[in-house]
Each structure stands twice: as structure tokens, then as C-alpha cells.
Design a protein around this motif. Structure first.
Motif, PDB file in Angstrom:
ATOM      1  N   LYS A  52       0.812  -1.149  -0.108  1.00  0.00           N
ATOM      2  CA  LYS A  52      -0.136   0.032   0.049  1.00  0.00           C
ATOM      3  C   LYS A  52       0.998   1.372  -0.046  1.00  0.00           C
ATOM      4  O   LYS A  52       0.549   2.187  -0.686  1.00  0.00           O
ATOM      5  CB  LYS A  52      -0.905   0.065   1.230  1.00  0.00           C
ATOM      6  CG  LYS A  52      -1.902   1.324   1.444  1.00  0.00           C
ATOM      7  CD  LYS A  52      -2.801   1.140   0.160  1.00  0.00           C
ATOM      8  CE  LYS A  52      -4.092   2.092   0.364  1.00  0.00           C
ATOM      9  NZ  LYS A  52      -3.741   3.435   0.687  1.00  0.00           N
ATOM     10  N   LYS A  53       1.923   1.075   0.854  1.00  0.00           N
ATOM     11  CA  LYS A  53       2.811   2.395   0.794  1.00  0.00           C
ATOM     12  C   LYS A  53       3.336   2.601  -0.639  1.00  0.00           C
ATOM     13  O   LYS A  53       3.707   3.866  -1.026  1.00  0.00           O
ATOM     14  CB  LYS A  53       3.833   2.167   1.869  1.00  0.00           C
ATOM     15  CG  LYS A  53       4.839   3.198   2.023  1.00  0.00           C
ATOM     16  CD  LYS A  53       5.873   2.946   3.364  1.00  0.00           C
ATOM     17  CE  LYS A  53       6.687   4.151   3.372  1.00  0.00           C
ATOM     18  NZ  LYS A  53       7.904   4.175   2.400  1.00  0.00           N
TER      19      LYS A  53
ATOM     20  N   ASP B 272       0.798   3.982  -2.800  1.00  0.00           N
ATOM     21  CA  ASP B 272       0.340   5.669  -2.586  1.00  0.00           C
ATOM     22  C   ASP B 272       1.627   6.468  -2.874  1.00  0.00           C
ATOM     23  O   ASP B 272       1.481   7.532  -3.319  1.00  0.00           O
ATOM     24  CB  ASP B 272       0.366   5.666  -1.022  1.00  0.00           C
ATOM     25  CG  ASP B 272      -0.863   5.117  -0.498  1.00  0.00           C
ATOM     26  OD1 ASP B 272      -1.918   4.662  -1.401  1.00  0.00           O
ATOM     27  OD2 ASP B 272      -1.232   4.796   0.543  1.00  0.00           O
ATOM     28  N   GLU B 273       2.698   5.940  -3.085  1.00  0.00           N
ATOM     29  CA  GLU B 273       4.060   6.852  -3.351  1.00  0.00           C
ATOM     30  C   GLU B 273       4.250   6.869  -4.684  1.00  0.00           C
ATOM     31  O   GLU B 273       4.567   8.004  -5.068  1.00  0.00           O
ATOM     32  CB  GLU B 273       5.121   6.169  -2.357  1.00  0.00           C
ATOM     33  CG  GLU B 273       5.200   6.520  -1.221  1.00  0.00           C
ATOM     34  CD  GLU B 273       6.484   5.866  -0.469  1.00  0.00           C
ATOM     35  OE1 GLU B 273       7.373   5.131  -1.209  1.00  0.00           O
ATOM     36  OE2 GLU B 273       6.928   5.990   0.755  1.00  0.00           O
TER      37      GLU B 273
ATOM     38  N   ASN C  57       1.886   5.430  -7.586  1.00  0.00           N
ATOM     39  CA  ASN C  57       0.630   5.491  -8.576  1.00  0.00           C
ATOM     40  C   ASN C  57      -0.473   5.741  -7.323  1.00  0.00           C
ATOM     41  O   ASN C  57      -1.511   5.034  -7.135  1.00  0.00           O
ATOM     42  CB  ASN C  57       0.378   4.198  -9.129  1.00  0.00           C
ATOM     43  CG  ASN C  57       1.539   4.202 -10.547  1.00  0.00           C
ATOM     44  OD1 ASN C  57       1.639   5.319 -10.992  1.00  0.00           O
ATOM     45  ND2 ASN C  57       2.020   3.105 -10.486  1.00  0.00           N
ATOM     46  N   PRO C  58      -0.829   6.872  -6.600  1.00  0.00           N
ATOM     47  CA  PRO C  58      -1.742   7.212  -5.761  1.00  0.00           C
ATOM     48  C   PRO C  58      -3.262   7.031  -6.468  1.00  0.00           C
ATOM     49  O   PRO C  58      -3.424   7.410  -7.453  1.00  0.00           O
ATOM     50  CB  PRO C  58      -1.415   8.575  -5.101  1.00  0.00           C
ATOM     51  CG  PRO C  58      -0.413   9.316  -6.225  1.00  0.00           C
ATOM     52  CD  PRO C  58       0.427   8.223  -6.838  1.00  0.00           C
ATOM     53  N   GLY C  59      -4.041   6.450  -5.829  1.00  0.00           N
ATOM     54  CA  GLY C  59      -5.379   6.288  -6.138  1.00  0.00           C
ATOM     55  C   GLY C  59      -5.724   5.151  -6.791  1.00  0.00           C
ATOM     56  O   GLY C  59      -6.785   4.560  -7.059  1.00  0.00           O
TER      57      GLY C  59
END
Length: 398
Positions: A250-251, A254-255, A257-259
Motif C-alpha cells: 500500500k505504501k 501511494d507513493e 501511483n496514488p489512487g
């Protein structure tokens, strides 16, 4: 004098036009791609414990679950019920250096180019009996490898275009015809896109004008395709709903390809479910496990990521059917999903909103309340619309 009517330009979408789109299963070797594919399609693709077991991409169609279709089937009691489908392609594992031909890189990358979206399977389980091509399980590293290889392949393709066209653009100088200006605009767009990808970003994450999207679509870029991340956890972790690798995955998303969507699943659990042929026994196994199968969520998410939706045609005594079209499609485009003749001679469309029909309880009650809508050819079709296409050639589909 009345103000001029504002004309809103329809947004051009990244990717191929049309409704018959495919999603490819991508990842490193031995992360569970073919096991996932076998279970989700009940197919028989080899899933042995060594890299490159899957050489040729396998393809299958899976039904898209929709409670609305179930309700319409109960209402109309047709002789036939037809779901919308999602086409899934199993693609062999990529390795570090695939963009320059390592492993079977060039062939595999061309297989990814042939699909319209990506299920990126990442390994989130440890198992001494299942070798990892990089030696140890590290999901963030694995995600970065695939991301880098797709990006490098895009850069190589874009640089090739730039190299071939640079001299032609230079000879045009400052002036030129309308066609020359169009070529310059396309060339400048490709330069812009190349720099964007070279900065470490996927094409799909950029904000592009319609003109730029047209140029991008002509290149069939790998990082322009929508991605859904599938974290393959052990059966034990899936049942207990805990996994030490998920926060790391998840990290990374998010860093980088957020979304983007992340869906945990267990290929081992899904294989156990798929192996049970009797529906009642299968349901009992799932209930006893205490967790649902992840496949409905995965299928619906992939379908949505391809910007697809469906509408319905209904009829007592014949069939209830879900038809696939792109979100935002106009009525003729939707009608073309059924037959070109209907689209080419379309006059008008009778539309029932699913929500209105469900509240009314029957077509007769819906019509009595004035909720049957007449739409012209320029109208957009909405997800879940129940339609009757009226054609000038006397051909209609209800």
C-alpha cells in the motif's frame, strides 16, 4: 441577443476505442498469476513451480456479477440469461531487464501491449517450496521491477518515434501547412510524454488534452493502461485477514501511483473454492472459511478500470441480457454492441431506469407513472439503463 450555446467537448479516453477490451495478468514469475487465472476462469493453464511455465498467453472470458441482472431475471423469468463478460489474458512472468530482451521480455511485453488494462499480481506470501526469481520475497522491489520495465519499454518506443521523425520536423522550419502543424503538434506531444515517463511517472497519471490523448493512443504505450494491484497472500493470512506485506504494498502504491486499487486475495484459497464443483458444497466451504471469494470484487474492479459499464435488454419469454459499452457512450455506440444495422438506422430509444423499474415493480406500473423516457440518438446511455432501440430499418432490440 441570446448568448451562444456552450458546446462541451467530449473527453477522449486513453486506450483503444470499442467495447471488446481485455485485461492482462502481469507480474514476476512464480507470484501466482497462472494459479489465479486457472481459478478465476476454471481453465487449465500450467502452473508449475518454475519461471516461464506460461509461454503463450491464455485467454478466457468471465461473467461480470451484477445483482441488477439477477433481479431482472426474477422479474421477467426469461428462457435465457446472459451476463456481461470480462476478457482476461494470462501473460508469462516478466523479469528484470525484460525491456531490453531479458528472459522472454520482448514477446511478453508485446503481449501486454495487446491488452487494454492490467491486473498486476504481486507476491505477498513466503513458501520455501515456491522459488522466487529474485531470491526472497520483497513486494516493494517486485512492484518497482515491473513498473520500471514497463516504463523503460515506453521510453524506448517513444525515443524510436522521436528519432525517426526528428529530421522531418526540422526540415519543416517555422511555417508549413495545416498537415505540417498537425505533425509538429504530435511530435511535441511525444516529446512531452517521453519526458513525463522518463521522470518515473506512468502515462495514465498525466493530465492530457484530447489532442494529446489522440497522439498517445497512436503509440499503444504500456504505462497508459489502467492497473489494479492484486496482492496474493497465503490462505492462512487471507482467512485471518492479516498479512505483514500489505502495508508495504500500500505504501509503494501511494507513493508511486496514488489512487490505484489494491485488492488482497489468495490464489491458494481461490483454487480450493474453484475445485469444488457442487455449488452448495462450494457455498458451504466459503461460509465455513468465514471469508468471501475475492473474485467478484476483482472482476467488477477490472471491468470498471477499463471504463466499461453495461445496459440491459429484457423480454418476457425470451432473454434478459447485459450488454457492454464504454462509460459515456452515446446511444448509437451502445446499439452497435448489439448490431451495426440497429446503430446505423437508429431513430429513438425507449429507456427505463433500473431504479425506477425496481420501485414500480413492473413495466406496466412504471409506464403508468410516466417513468418511460424517450431518448434521441445524441443522448448518452447510463449504466444500468434498460433500453429498447427503435430502428428505421424495422430492426429493434428489446
Amino acid at each position: 441577443m441570446p448568448p451562444k450555446k456552450q458546446v462541451t467537448e467530449d473527453k477522449v479516453q486513453l486506450g483503444r476505442p470499442g467495447n471488446n477490451l481485455k485485461i492482462g495478468v502481469v507480474g514476476l514469475p512464480n507470484v501466482g498469476k497462472s494459479t489465479f487465472f486457472n481459478a478465476i476462469t476454471n481453465s487449465a493453464v500450467p502452473a508449475e513451480n518454475y519461471p516461464f511455465c506460461t509461454i503463450d498467453p491464455a485467454e478466457a472470458r468471465v461473467g461480470v456479477p451484477d445483482e441488477r441482472l439477477d433481479w431482472l431475471h426474477d422479474l421477467y423469468a426469461p428462457t435465457k440469461r446472459v451476463e456481461a463478460f470480462l476478457t482476461i489474458t494470462d501473460i508469462a512472468g516478466l523479469v528484470k531487464g525484460a525491456s531490453t530482451g531479458a528472459g522472454l521480455g520482448n514477446a511478453f511485453l508485446s503481449n501486454i501491449s495487446a491488452v487494454d488494462g492490467i491486473f498486476h499480481v504481486v507476491r505477498a506470501f513466503t513458501d520455501a517450496d515456491v522459488v522466487h526469481v529474485e531470491g526472497e520475497v520483497d513486494p516493494a522491489r517486485d512492484l518497482e521491477i515491473i513498473h520500471t520495465e514497463l516504463r523503460l519499454k515506453d521510453i524506448a518506443m517513444l525515443n524510436k518515434f522521436i528519432e525517426i521523425n526528428q529530421r522531418v520536423i526540422d526540415r519543416m522550419g517555422g511555417g508549413g501547412s495545416v498537415e505540417d502543424k498537425k505533425k509538429k503538434d504530435e511530435f511535441n506531444t511525444i516529446l512531452k510524454v517521453r519526458d513525463w515517463v522518463a521522470s518515473g511517472k506512468d502515462v495514465r497519471k498525466g493530465v492530457w488534452s484530447n489532442r494529446e490523448v489522440d497522439a498517445i493512443n497512436s503509440q499503444f504505450l504500456l504505462t497508459a493502461k489502467p492497473v489494479t494491484y492484486l496482492a496474493n497472500v497465503s490462505e492462512k493470512d487471507y482467512v485471518r485477514k492479516k498479512n505483514k506485506f500489505l502495508p508495504l504494498i500500500k505504501k509503494w502504491i501511494d507513493e508511486n501511483n496514488p489512487g490505484d486499487r489494491l485488492i488482497p486475495f489468495s490464489a491458494a484459497f481461490e483454487s480450493s473454492v474453484a475445485a469444488i464443483e457442487d455449488p452448495q458444497e462450494r457455498a458451504a466451504f466459503i461460509k465455513e472459511s468465514g471469508v468471501p471469494t475475492a473474485f467478484p470484487k476483482i472482476i467488477v474492479t477490472g471491468y470498471d478500470q477499463l471504463n466499461l459499464m453495461h445496459f440491459f435488454t429484457v423480454g418476457t419469454g425470451c432473454e434478459v441480457r447485459a450488454w457492454t459499452c464504454r462509460k459515456g457512450a452515446k446511444m448509437p455506440e451502445a446499439a452497435r454492441s448489439i448490431h451495426n444495422d440497429i446503430a446505423d438506422s437508429l431513430i429513438q430509444v425507449d429507456v427505463m431506469r433500473y431504479e425506477d423499474l425496481k420501485v414500480a415493480g413492473s413495466e406496466a406500473e412504471l409506464k403508468a407513472t410516466g417513468k418511460l423516457h424517450i431518448r434521441g440518438k445524441d443522448a448518452a446511455i447510463d449504466d444500468g439503463d434498460i433500453v429498447y432501440f427503435r430502428s428505421g430499418m424495422g430492426k429493434a432490440k428489446k
